[in-house]
Write an enzyme that holds these catalytic residues in place. Structure first.
Site, PDB file in Angstrom:
ATOM      1  N   ASP A  97       0.847  -1.182   0.000  1.00 53.23           N
ATOM      2  CA  ASP A  97       0.000   0.000   0.000  1.00 53.23           C
ATOM      3  C   ASP A  97       0.887   1.237   0.000  1.00 53.23           C
ATOM      4  OD1 ASP A  97      -2.422   1.462   0.423  1.00 53.23           O
ATOM      5  OD2 ASP A  97      -3.165  -0.238   1.590  1.00 53.23           O
ATOM      6  N   ASP A 202      -3.360   4.488  -2.300  1.00 53.60           N
ATOM      7  CA  ASP A 202      -4.418   5.029  -1.455  1.00 53.60           C
ATOM      8  C   ASP A 202      -4.948   6.335  -2.071  1.00 53.60           C
ATOM      9  OD1 ASP A 202      -5.693   4.746   1.231  1.00 53.60           O
ATOM     10  OD2 ASP A 202      -4.826   6.733   1.556  1.00 53.60           O
ATOM     11  N   GLU A 264      -6.970   2.929  -5.405  1.00 51.38           N
ATOM     12  CA  GLU A 264      -8.238   2.987  -4.673  1.00 51.38           C
ATOM     13  C   GLU A 264      -9.086   4.039  -5.371  1.00 51.38           C
ATOM     14  OE1 GLU A 264      -8.355   5.027  -0.965  1.00 51.38           O
ATOM     15  OE2 GLU A 264     -10.014   3.821  -0.225  1.00 51.38           O
ATOM     16  N   HIS A 329     -10.952  -3.477   4.090  1.00 47.96           N
ATOM     17  CA  HIS A 329     -10.766  -3.022   5.470  1.00 47.96           C
ATOM     18  C   HIS A 329     -11.542  -1.738   5.779  1.00 47.96           C
ATOM     19  CE1 HIS A 329      -8.068  -0.553   3.129  1.00 47.96           C
ATOM     20  NE2 HIS A 329      -8.020   0.277   4.142  1.00 47.96           N
ATOM     21  N   ASP A 330     -12.170  -1.148   4.784  1.00 48.29           N
ATOM     22  CA  ASP A 330     -12.917   0.092   4.992  1.00 48.29           C
ATOM     23  C   ASP A 330     -14.425  -0.123   5.006  1.00 48.29           C
ATOM     24  OD1 ASP A 330     -10.767   1.868   5.156  1.00 48.29           O
ATOM     25  OD2 ASP A 330     -10.607   2.025   2.973  1.00 48.29           O
TER      26      ASP A 330
HETATM   27  C1  NOJ Z   1      -8.322   4.956   2.323  1.00 44.10           C
HETATM   28  C2  NOJ Z   1      -7.899   3.836   3.214  1.00 44.10           C
HETATM   29  O1  NOJ Z   1      -8.324   2.626   2.671  1.00 44.10           O
HETATM   30  C3  NOJ Z   1      -8.511   4.120   4.568  1.00 44.10           C
HETATM   31  O2  NOJ Z   1      -8.379   3.041   5.445  1.00 44.10           O
HETATM   32  C4  NOJ Z   1      -7.874   5.369   5.105  1.00 44.10           C
HETATM   33  O3  NOJ Z   1      -8.510   5.749   6.314  1.00 44.10           O
HETATM   34  C5  NOJ Z   1      -7.975   6.525   4.123  1.00 44.10           C
HETATM   35  N1  NOJ Z   1      -7.702   6.149   2.771  1.00 44.10           N
HETATM   36  C6  NOJ Z   1      -7.004   7.612   4.481  1.00 44.10           C
HETATM   37  O4  NOJ Z   1      -5.704   7.198   4.180  1.00 44.10           O
END
Ligand code: NOJ
Length: 560
Positions: A97, A202, A264, A329-330
């Site tokens: 990442d 990211d 992402e 994970h989000d």
């Molecule tokens: C996306 C990431 O997947 C997330 O976990 C993070 O909080 C935000 N970007 C900020 O980096």
């Protein structure tokens, strides 16, 4: 010839919650090393590590304080190299990442940057003077609810504000400043030279900020208004100039180092995706998007599935490459969101596995989905860690909301649902740690765990394993044509995948009710052989039966 990442299944590891080898309650790299064989058995071809660099862990590693290090909580650089070598020896690639929109405020660059206006690192970050009345440079709100909600933080040392789209402890980097870019490129080369196979970028769509930092207007689709500070996803997303930045990164690093890139895709949809992933663009290999699944998509209807799949297949036809994912994970757990907990948990988890692994592009599987882990619900806010959940809770309760009700509203959306420790077996703390886990283990672990699931030949792990094998054996899956059938049925997802050599037929009942179906005659006349059954206990076979049991899914093959 397909590239390796067009054939592999990506598996996302949230290291902190994967496996703790030393009893400190935090998952670590030696823990990953120990568990690699089970991932090999599953059949994945690539691991995506969420950030494991040194970090104060304000956002669990997405706040990086040293981009060229491994956080001691996860192990050492040597531990990382051991994982890299062992994975490579097993034919598993590693994707790291890269969090390039912001760093931690504890990064050396920021510590220098805030010292004085003429510090050599000043322009690594985005500083603006206050307005005449001393207030923030504009009305932007930050994603994480902290303080008054502004995306700007005043720094008394130099009398200016710095921008932070996320936490106040995560200042945005200044991509307008060439020395910063150069430094980032060198850092990326450092990892590529070590042998990592790719990068997950990211929120790459937010690297470029609008010129002059204009106020955002309050619009109906604006996310939140916090004390007049407006969280407007559009403000810093896909700002003109973003493509030049990504293209330059490709020219400097991705191309010459021959690494795979997956972005992402916040703000990326099937319309604008070709701009980022079209081959001729020389930007990214692929992205994962949120048009179907994600934190703000708690349900998935058959018609949404069809619409999004069709639109993205068009992207693929134009030379882009798509990905598939239902959780990460989000988000919350995919079975809890899009399947069914309880009686049909296994059936629905296997159905989601069918959809993930028989649709075009590269599938991304998040840890724990291969055993059907489910959402968690805790009674106390102290048990939560997610900055969204904790920040929103505090602010809502401060404004007078009932604490219990607030938690009930926030819990299903919390990112902690996906971050509870991996459930390995039925021993204390799910076998994740011998110590106290950093985040409470989901109490359902005696029932839902890898050991138990693997013993069931019709369990979820075995389902994923079989489907990953089927995907590898049938090149029609990554890039064959996809055609939908029975499009008026709100419960059924039915599609064929086709190339010159073979066809697959996929049927899935997205409901807890029996679903009779009538396939078009030309499909029935073909000679279909059952390849995979999501509910083998229900029989299966196309001609014998035209009713799908609740949450039943089937994959057929025809080589006529
Ligand atoms: C996306 C990431 O997947 C997330 O976990 C993070 O909080 C935000 N970007 C900020 O980096």
């Amino acid at each position: 010839m397909k590239k390796w990442w067009q054939e592999a299944v990506l598996y996302e590891i949230y290291c902190k919650s994967f496996f703790d080898s030393n009893g400190d309650g935090i998952g670590d790299l030696p823990g990953v090393l120990e568990k690699l064989p089970v991932l090999k058995e599953l059949g994945i071809g690539c691991i995506w590590f969420t950030p494991i660099y040194c970090s104060p862990q304000v956002d669990n590693g997405y706040d990086v304080s040293d981009y060229r290090s491994i956080d001691p909580a996860y192990g050492t650089m040597d531990d990382f190299k051991r994982v890299l070598d062992a994975a490579h020896a097993m034919g598993i690639r590693i994707v790291m990442d890269q969090v390039l929109n912001h760093s931690s405020d504890e990064h050396f660059w920021f510590r220098e940057s805030r010292k004085s206006k003429d510090n050599p690192y000043r322009n690594y970050y985005i500083w603006q003077p206050p307005k005449a009345d001393g207030s923030e440079p504009n009305n932007w709100g930050s994603y994480f609810r902290e303080g008054r909600g502004s995306a700007w933080e005043f720094d008394a040392a130099t009398g200016e504000y710095y921008l932070h789209q996320y936490s106040v402890k995560m200042p945005d980097l200044n991509w307008e400043y060439p020395p910063l870019r150069k430094e980032i490129y060198e850092m990326l080369r450092f990892w590529a030279d070590m042998g990592v196979d790719g990068f997950r970028l990211d929120i790459f769509t937010r690297l470029k900020k609008p010129e002059g930092f204009p106020d955002t207007q309050k619009q109906p689709d604006v996310l939140l208004d916090r004390n007049g500070f407006i969280v407007d996803k559009k403000m810093c997303t896909n700002v003109p100039g973003i493509h030049e930045i990504i293209h330059e990164m490709h020219k400097e690093v991705f191309g010459p180092c021959d690494v795979f890139t997956v972005g992402e895709g916040a703000g990326v949809n099937s319309e604008n995706a070709p701009g980022f992933i079209g081959k001729e663009r020389e930007e990214l290999d692929t992205v994962y998007h949120f048009e179907l699944a994600g934190r703000s998509k708690p349900v998935m209807r058959a018609e949404d599935f069809r619409r999004v799949q069709k639109a993205w297949y068009e992207v693929q036809k134009k030379g882009g490459w798509e990905t598939q994912h239902f959780s990460n994970h989000d988000s919350a757990r995919q079975v809890s969101n899009y399947g069914a907990e309880g009686k049909y948990r296994i059936a629905s988890a296997r159905l989601l596995a069918v959809l993930l692994l028989t649709t075009p592009g590269t599938p991304i599987l998040y840890q724990g989905e291969e055993i059907g882990m489910v959402n968690v619900s805790y009674d106390h806010i102290e048990d939560y860690n997610d900055r969204y959940t904790v920040g929103d809770y505090r602010s809502m309760v401060e404004k007078g909301a009932d604490p219990k009700e607030t938690l009930a509203v926030l819990a299903p959306k919390s990112r902690d649902n996906a971050r509870t420790p991996y459930q390995w077996d039925a021993s204390p703390n799910a076998g994740f740690t011998k110590g106290t886990p950093w985040l409470r283990v989901n109490p359902c672990y005696p029932e839902i765990n890898l050991k138990k699931d693997m013993e069931d030949p019709s369990g979820i792990f075995r389902g994923y394993q079989e489907l990953i094998r089927i995907r590898a054996e049938h090149p029609v899956i990554p890039d064959g044509e996809i055609v939908f059938h029975l499009e008026d049925d709100p419960r059924i997802i039915a599609y064929t995948r086709k190339n010159e050599a073979e066809s697959l037929l996929v049927l899935a009942n997205l409901s807890g009710e029996e679903a009779p179906l009538q396939l078009p005659r030309e499909l029935c006349e073909k000679n279909w052989k059952l390849l995979f059954s999501g509910r083998p206990e229900c029989g299966g076979g196309l001609n014998a039966k035209h009713t799908l049991a609740p949450w039943e899914s089937e994959v057929f093959l025809c080589t006529d």
